[in-house]
Write a protein that holds these residues in place. Structure first.
Motif, PDB file in Angstrom:
ATOM      1  N   ALA A  57       0.778  -1.398  -0.064  1.00  0.00           N
ATOM      2  CA  ALA A  57       0.110  -0.101  -0.045  1.00  0.00           C
ATOM      3  C   ALA A  57       0.755   1.246  -0.064  1.00  0.00           C
ATOM      4  O   ALA A  57       2.112   1.168   0.448  1.00  0.00           O
ATOM      5  N   ARG A  58       0.275   2.357  -0.437  1.00  0.00           N
ATOM      6  CA  ARG A  58       0.838   3.568  -0.566  1.00  0.00           C
ATOM      7  C   ARG A  58       0.101   4.505   0.515  1.00  0.00           C
ATOM      8  O   ARG A  58      -1.179   4.527   0.193  1.00  0.00           O
ATOM      9  N   ILE A  59       0.562   5.158   1.585  1.00  0.00           N
ATOM     10  CA  ILE A  59      -0.062   5.871   2.708  1.00  0.00           C
ATOM     11  C   ILE A  59       0.472   7.167   2.514  1.00  0.00           C
ATOM     12  O   ILE A  59       1.372   7.375   2.729  1.00  0.00           O
ATOM     13  N   LEU A  60      -0.720   7.905   2.961  1.00  0.00           N
ATOM     14  CA  LEU A  60      -0.564   9.396   2.963  1.00  0.00           C
ATOM     15  C   LEU A  60      -0.440   9.752   4.316  1.00  0.00           C
ATOM     16  O   LEU A  60      -1.331   9.392   5.412  1.00  0.00           O
ATOM     17  N   VAL A  61       0.684  10.410   4.807  1.00  0.00           N
ATOM     18  CA  VAL A  61       0.664  10.916   6.187  1.00  0.00           C
ATOM     19  C   VAL A  61       0.729  12.399   6.347  1.00  0.00           C
ATOM     20  O   VAL A  61       1.850  12.895   5.926  1.00  0.00           O
ATOM     21  N   LEU A  62      -0.374  13.015   6.716  1.00  0.00           N
ATOM     22  CA  LEU A  62      -0.186  14.576   6.695  1.00  0.00           C
ATOM     23  C   LEU A  62       0.256  14.903   8.144  1.00  0.00           C
ATOM     24  O   LEU A  62      -0.310  14.376   9.198  1.00  0.00           O
ATOM     25  N   GLY A  63       1.323  15.752   8.309  1.00  0.00           N
ATOM     26  CA  GLY A  63       1.707  16.192   9.589  1.00  0.00           C
ATOM     27  C   GLY A  63       2.785  15.381   9.996  1.00  0.00           C
ATOM     28  O   GLY A  63       3.006  14.617  11.170  1.00  0.00           O
ATOM     29  N   ALA A  64       3.375  14.726   8.932  1.00  0.00           N
ATOM     30  CA  ALA A  64       4.836  13.798   9.242  1.00  0.00           C
ATOM     31  C   ALA A  64       5.983  14.017   9.809  1.00  0.00           C
ATOM     32  O   ALA A  64       6.900  13.425  10.044  1.00  0.00           O
ATOM     33  N   GLY A  65       5.956  15.563  10.170  1.00  0.00           N
ATOM     34  CA  GLY A  65       7.338  16.025  10.774  1.00  0.00           C
ATOM     35  C   GLY A  65       7.564  15.333  11.868  1.00  0.00           C
ATOM     36  O   GLY A  65       6.843  14.883  12.779  1.00  0.00           O
ATOM     37  N   GLY A  66       8.858  15.184  12.097  1.00  0.00           N
ATOM     38  CA  GLY A  66       9.271  14.334  13.476  1.00  0.00           C
ATOM     39  C   GLY A  66       9.644  12.805  12.933  1.00  0.00           C
ATOM     40  O   GLY A  66      10.488  12.288  13.266  1.00  0.00           O
ATOM     41  N   PRO A  87       4.752  21.306   7.107  1.00  0.00           N
ATOM     42  CA  PRO A  87       4.931  22.514   6.706  1.00  0.00           C
ATOM     43  C   PRO A  87       6.538  22.953   7.155  1.00  0.00           C
ATOM     44  O   PRO A  87       6.924  23.884   6.637  1.00  0.00           O
ATOM     45  N   SER A  88       7.083  22.324   8.338  1.00  0.00           N
ATOM     46  CA  SER A  88       8.242  22.679   8.678  1.00  0.00           C
ATOM     47  C   SER A  88       9.570  21.779   7.915  1.00  0.00           C
ATOM     48  O   SER A  88       9.536  20.654   8.184  1.00  0.00           O
ATOM     49  N   ALA A  89      10.168  22.538   7.497  1.00  0.00           N
ATOM     50  CA  ALA A  89      11.526  21.924   6.764  1.00  0.00           C
ATOM     51  C   ALA A  89      12.540  21.233   7.796  1.00  0.00           C
ATOM     52  O   ALA A  89      12.800  20.295   7.698  1.00  0.00           O
ATOM     53  N   ALA A  90      12.285  21.986   9.017  1.00  0.00           N
ATOM     54  CA  ALA A  90      13.286  21.106  10.026  1.00  0.00           C
ATOM     55  C   ALA A  90      12.655  20.021  10.609  1.00  0.00           C
ATOM     56  O   ALA A  90      13.504  19.142  10.994  1.00  0.00           O
ATOM     57  N   MET A  91      11.355  20.020  10.624  1.00  0.00           N
ATOM     58  CA  MET A  91      10.840  18.818  11.228  1.00  0.00           C
ATOM     59  C   MET A  91      10.849  17.507  10.193  1.00  0.00           C
ATOM     60  O   MET A  91      10.952  16.556  10.594  1.00  0.00           O
ATOM     61  N   LEU A  92      10.671  18.015   8.886  1.00  0.00           N
ATOM     62  CA  LEU A  92      10.883  16.969   7.893  1.00  0.00           C
ATOM     63  C   LEU A  92      12.415  16.406   7.740  1.00  0.00           C
ATOM     64  O   LEU A  92      12.606  15.194   7.735  1.00  0.00           O
ATOM     65  N   LEU A 108       8.959  12.584   1.197  1.00  0.00           N
ATOM     66  CA  LEU A 108       8.731  13.663   2.193  1.00  0.00           C
ATOM     67  C   LEU A 108       8.634  15.341   1.264  1.00  0.00           C
ATOM     68  O   LEU A 108       9.252  15.515   0.380  1.00  0.00           O
ATOM     69  N   HIS A 109       7.256  15.868   1.600  1.00  0.00           N
ATOM     70  CA  HIS A 109       6.812  17.002   0.944  1.00  0.00           C
ATOM     71  C   HIS A 109       6.636  18.048   2.009  1.00  0.00           C
ATOM     72  O   HIS A 109       6.066  17.840   2.907  1.00  0.00           O
ATOM     73  N   GLN A 110       7.463  19.199   1.733  1.00  0.00           N
ATOM     74  CA  GLN A 110       7.234  20.329   2.500  1.00  0.00           C
ATOM     75  C   GLN A 110       5.851  21.226   2.227  1.00  0.00           C
ATOM     76  O   GLN A 110       5.777  21.480   0.783  1.00  0.00           O
ATOM     77  N   GLY A 111       4.957  21.532   3.040  1.00  0.00           N
ATOM     78  CA  GLY A 111       3.851  22.345   2.643  1.00  0.00           C
ATOM     79  C   GLY A 111       2.570  21.703   3.389  1.00  0.00           C
ATOM     80  O   GLY A 111       2.907  21.129   4.712  1.00  0.00           O
ATOM     81  N   ILE A 113      -1.825  20.268   3.064  1.00  0.00           N
ATOM     82  CA  ILE A 113      -2.582  19.281   2.379  1.00  0.00           C
ATOM     83  C   ILE A 113      -2.562  19.486   0.674  1.00  0.00           C
ATOM     84  O   ILE A 113      -2.583  18.752  -0.124  1.00  0.00           O
ATOM     85  N   ASP A 114      -2.744  20.781   0.260  1.00  0.00           N
ATOM     86  CA  ASP A 114      -2.646  21.073  -1.055  1.00  0.00           C
ATOM     87  C   ASP A 114      -1.276  20.813  -1.684  1.00  0.00           C
ATOM     88  O   ASP A 114      -1.399  20.766  -3.198  1.00  0.00           O
ATOM     89  N   ASP A 115      -0.327  20.625  -1.165  1.00  0.00           N
ATOM     90  CA  ASP A 115       0.913  20.321  -1.545  1.00  0.00           C
ATOM     91  C   ASP A 115       1.046  18.695  -1.514  1.00  0.00           C
ATOM     92  O   ASP A 115       2.227  18.119  -2.036  1.00  0.00           O
ATOM     93  N   ALA A 116       0.148  17.813  -1.027  1.00  0.00           N
ATOM     94  CA  ALA A 116       0.184  16.551  -1.122  1.00  0.00           C
ATOM     95  C   ALA A 116      -0.098  15.724  -2.519  1.00  0.00           C
ATOM     96  O   ALA A 116      -0.790  16.607  -3.182  1.00  0.00           O
ATOM     97  N   PRO A 117       0.711  14.754  -2.825  1.00  0.00           N
ATOM     98  CA  PRO A 117       0.385  14.333  -4.208  1.00  0.00           C
ATOM     99  C   PRO A 117      -1.231  13.981  -4.230  1.00  0.00           C
ATOM    100  O   PRO A 117      -2.075  13.826  -3.315  1.00  0.00           O
ATOM    101  N   ALA A 118      -1.660  13.960  -5.584  1.00  0.00           N
ATOM    102  CA  ALA A 118      -3.223  13.450  -5.822  1.00  0.00           C
ATOM    103  C   ALA A 118      -3.529  12.016  -5.757  1.00  0.00           C
ATOM    104  O   ALA A 118      -4.615  11.920  -5.151  1.00  0.00           O
ATOM    105  N   GLY A 119      -2.621  11.293  -5.457  1.00  0.00           N
ATOM    106  CA  GLY A 119      -2.830   9.818  -5.133  1.00  0.00           C
ATOM    107  C   GLY A 119      -3.314   9.153  -6.201  1.00  0.00           C
ATOM    108  O   GLY A 119      -2.928   9.302  -7.394  1.00  0.00           O
TER     109      GLY A 119
END
Length: 237
Positions: A57-66, A87-92, A108-111, A113-119
């Motif tokens: 599976a391919r899983i979307l994790v929003l708020g993935a920093g840390g 949104p945080s480069a440091a957390m990514l 990993l994508h900085q940004g 939900i609008d910056d998340a891939p379409a799936g």
């Protein structure tokens, strides 16, 4: 007792917290200690995703920093891949370190939900994140996550959610502060954390959280986790 440098990951200045180098450096020590049942919550989230998500599976994790949830999910399922958004480069950057040997399985994508891939994705999570935004934005985020999921795919979310009205809220916040103190935080810092949570987060009642999930197009939102002031649900696209 936690030493003073370790205590900096307790968020008391939420707007700037996730760009503060010292807070970021200590972040991964925080949730396992100060969110009741945090590690078990991650294990349950992986199980709920796996009920419907296939082995690769391919899983979307929003708020993935840390990277704590990415690490837990990667350890739980050897062939899952992930798109993590924060949104945080440091957390990514911290997420990359936390993932270690699993880093090749995560994009990993900085940004936001609008910056998340379409799936389309086979599942998604948004943990300890939605309480940072107001009701309207929370609904929009949930709707955008739903739009990126395959039909029937699971969505797991957990965040601050306090039952009752104005009378119950102070009681639950006091319990949260008491839990922080019982976990080793100095009483004045526990009180400061309570004040920050009360004044800076958008905390809804559980019934309101479930309405948002339904309004976003998810079906069967089901409570699976409760830890004092935190609650978690699984729902389906």
């Amino acid at each position: 007792m936690i030493n003073s440098s370790q205590q900096d990951h307790i968020v008391t200045d939420i707007p700037t917290a996730f760009s503060d180098p010292q807070m970021v450096a200590n972040y991964t020590q925080g949730p396992p200690r100060f969110v009741p049942g945090y590690n078990s919550m991650l294990s349950m989230a992986a199980i709920l995703l796996a009920e419907r998500a296939h082995d690769d599976a391919r899983i979307l994790v929003l708020g993935a920093g840390g990277g704590l949830e990415l690490q837990a999910f990667a350890q739980a399922r050897a062939r899952w891949t992930f798109d993590g958004v924060d949104p945080s480069a440091a957390m990514l950057d911290l997420a990359k370190q936390t993932l270690g040997p699993f880093a090749s399985r995560a994009r990993l994508h900085q940004g936001y939900i609008d910056d998340a891939p379409a799936g389309p994705f086979d599942g998604a999570t948004c943990l300890l994140t939605l309480h940072f935004v107001d009701v309207e934005e929370r609904l929009r985020i949930a709707s955008e996550i739903r739009r990126r999921l395959k039909p029937g795919a699971p969505f797991v979310t957990a965040h601050f959610s306090i039952p009752g009205g104005d009378l119950e809220r102070p009681i639950w916040l006091s319990r949260y502060s008491a839990f922080l103190a019982a976990s080793g935080l100095e009483p004045d810092k526990a009180a400061a954390a309570r004040k920050a949570v009360d004044g800076q987060l958008s905390i809804l009642a559980p019934e309101q959280d479930e309405v948002i999930l339904r309004d976003a197009g998810f079906s069967d939102p089901t409570l699976f986790y409760t830890g004092f002031t935190f609650r978690g649900w699984v729902a389906y696209a």
